[in-house]
Design an enzyme around this catalytic site. Structure first.
Site, PDB file in Angstrom:
ATOM      1  CG  ASN A   9      39.026  38.173  38.470  1.00  0.00           C
ATOM      2  OD1 ASN A   9      38.022  37.854  37.866  1.00  0.00           O
ATOM      3  ND2 ASN A   9      38.759  38.950  39.798  1.00  0.00           N
ATOM      4  CE  LYS A  11      38.524  42.702  38.808  1.00  0.00           C
ATOM      5  NZ  LYS A  11      38.776  43.654  40.004  1.00  0.00           N
ATOM      6  CG  HIS A  95      37.865  38.813  43.942  1.00  0.00           C
ATOM      7  ND1 HIS A  95      37.441  40.122  44.050  1.00  0.00           N
ATOM      8  CD2 HIS A  95      38.910  38.770  43.301  1.00  0.00           C
ATOM      9  CE1 HIS A  95      38.169  40.755  43.541  1.00  0.00           C
ATOM     10  NE2 HIS A  95      39.256  40.181  42.760  1.00  0.00           N
ATOM     11  CD  GLU A  97      36.063  43.009  42.396  1.00  0.00           C
ATOM     12  OE1 GLU A  97      35.534  42.080  41.307  1.00  0.00           O
ATOM     13  OE2 GLU A  97      37.167  43.984  41.983  1.00  0.00           O
ATOM     14  CD  GLU A 167      43.273  39.633  44.290  1.00  0.00           C
ATOM     15  OE1 GLU A 167      43.621  39.862  43.469  1.00  0.00           O
ATOM     16  OE2 GLU A 167      42.058  39.521  44.654  1.00  0.00           O
ATOM     17  N   GLY A 173      41.973  47.359  41.424  1.00  0.00           N
ATOM     18  CA  GLY A 173      41.339  48.252  40.654  1.00  0.00           C
ATOM     19  C   GLY A 173      41.676  50.072  40.984  1.00  0.00           C
ATOM     20  CB  SER A 213      46.892  48.280  40.753  1.00  0.00           C
ATOM     21  OG  SER A 213      45.562  48.749  41.209  1.00  0.00           O
TER      22      SER A 213
HETATM   23  C1  PEP Z   1      41.593  41.440  41.105  1.00  0.00           C
HETATM   24  O1  PEP Z   1      40.329  41.746  40.497  1.00  0.00           O
HETATM   25  O2  PEP Z   1      41.774  40.406  41.576  1.00  0.00           O
HETATM   26  C2  PEP Z   1      42.603  42.441  41.058  1.00  0.00           C
HETATM   27  C3  PEP Z   1      43.711  42.316  41.397  1.00  0.00           C
HETATM   28  O3  PEP Z   1      42.133  43.536  40.051  1.00  0.00           O
HETATM   29  P1  PEP Z   1      43.169  44.531  39.482  1.00  0.00           P
HETATM   30  O4  PEP Z   1      44.533  43.950  38.938  1.00  0.00           O
HETATM   31  O5  PEP Z   1      42.426  45.214  38.487  1.00  0.00           O
HETATM   32  O6  PEP Z   1      43.494  45.451  40.689  1.00  0.00           O
END
Ligand code: PEP
Length: 252
Positions: A9, A11, A95, A97, A167, A173, A213
């Site tokens: 992703n 972003k 997601h 976010e 997630e 992040g 992460s």
């Molecule tokens: C994501 O944006 O779905 C995500 C898991 O980000 P990160 O790997 O940076 O934690």
């Protein structure tokens, strides 16, 4: 057997030239990979150039969002029809976010999933609890509600085009990954809920990704767990070498 899926992703990162540089480097580094589905998720502006650049390769493209209508007076939105037209195979929906910053509800997410399936797109459907919810021991309730509402009205046939991404919001992040035990426990719970809604076979066929992460140095442990069928990767998908290493995970 569930084919592992490793999705990136991107972003709000990468101009068109940057996106092309990244995907071309990745294409070379994963060219020999078989038996793993590889997906990258550029921003809207880079979708079409990236789908052109990966044509004929083992990489597919996901959009990061869509609107639940195909045409109309919805200024600033992009429809499933347009994503399909741009060459996308997948769309990421729900997601955290989008849930947190843009206040997307389970009902809106459900409408998007149905609209995406209507255009024959595959869906990466994200769910996950916040830190406060985990600390208040509400994780299972949250996951159950997000699954039930997000997949309301979805048939077993539709389900074949959906991948769930677990997630935990506290791990996105932050550099703080769920432990293998925490992730496996949540994935097993999610599969159990899918079994309640759709039955044993559909639940067993369904791929459940872990996101939060994921990095080259923790992917192997995560992918060794029986209910973790792939990963959704944010930060580490922005570097070709890191993402390629994640794609080439070694499950013990
Ligand atoms: C994501 O944006 O779905 C995500 C898991 O980000 P990160 O790997 O940076 O934690």
């Amino acid at each position: 057997m569930r084919t592992p899926l490793i999705a990136g992703n991107w972003k709000l990162h990468k101009t068109v030239p940057e996106a092309l540089e990244l995907v071309k480097a990745l294409k070379n580094q994963v060219a020999e990979v078989k038996d793993v589905e590889i997906v990258v998720g550029p921003a809207f502006t880079a979708l079409y150039p990236v789908t052109e650049a990966i044509r004929g390769s083992n990489i597919a493209v996901a959009a990061q969002n869509c609107y639940p209508e195909n045409t109309g007076a919805y200024t600033g939105e992009v429809s499933p029809l347009m994503l399909k037209d741009a060459g996308c195979k997948y769309v990421i929906i729900g997601h955290s976010e989008r849930r947190q910053i843009f206040k997307e509800s389970d009902e809106f997410i459900n409408a998007k999933i149905k609209a995406a399936l209507g255009e024959d797109l595959h869906v990466i459907f994200c769910i996950g609890e916040t830190l406060e919810e985990r600390e208040a021991e509400k994780t299972w309730d949250i996951l159950k509600t997000q699954l039930q509402n997000g997949l309301d009205g979805i048939t077993r046939e539709d389900l074949k085009k959906i991948v769930v991404a677990y997630e935990p919001v506290w791990a996105i992040g932050t550099g703080k990954t769920a432990t293998g035990d925490q992730a496996q426990e949540a994935h097993a719970y999610i599969r159990g809920q899918l079994k309640e809604i759709f039955g044993q076979q559909s639940a067993e066929d369904m791929r459940i990704l872990y996101g939060g992460s994921v990095k080259p140095d923790n992917v192997d442990g995560l992918m060794s767990r029986s209910d973790i069928d792939g990963t959704l990767v944010g930060g580490a998908s922005l570097k070709a070498a890191d993402f390629a290493r994640i794609v080439k995970f070694q499950a013990g």
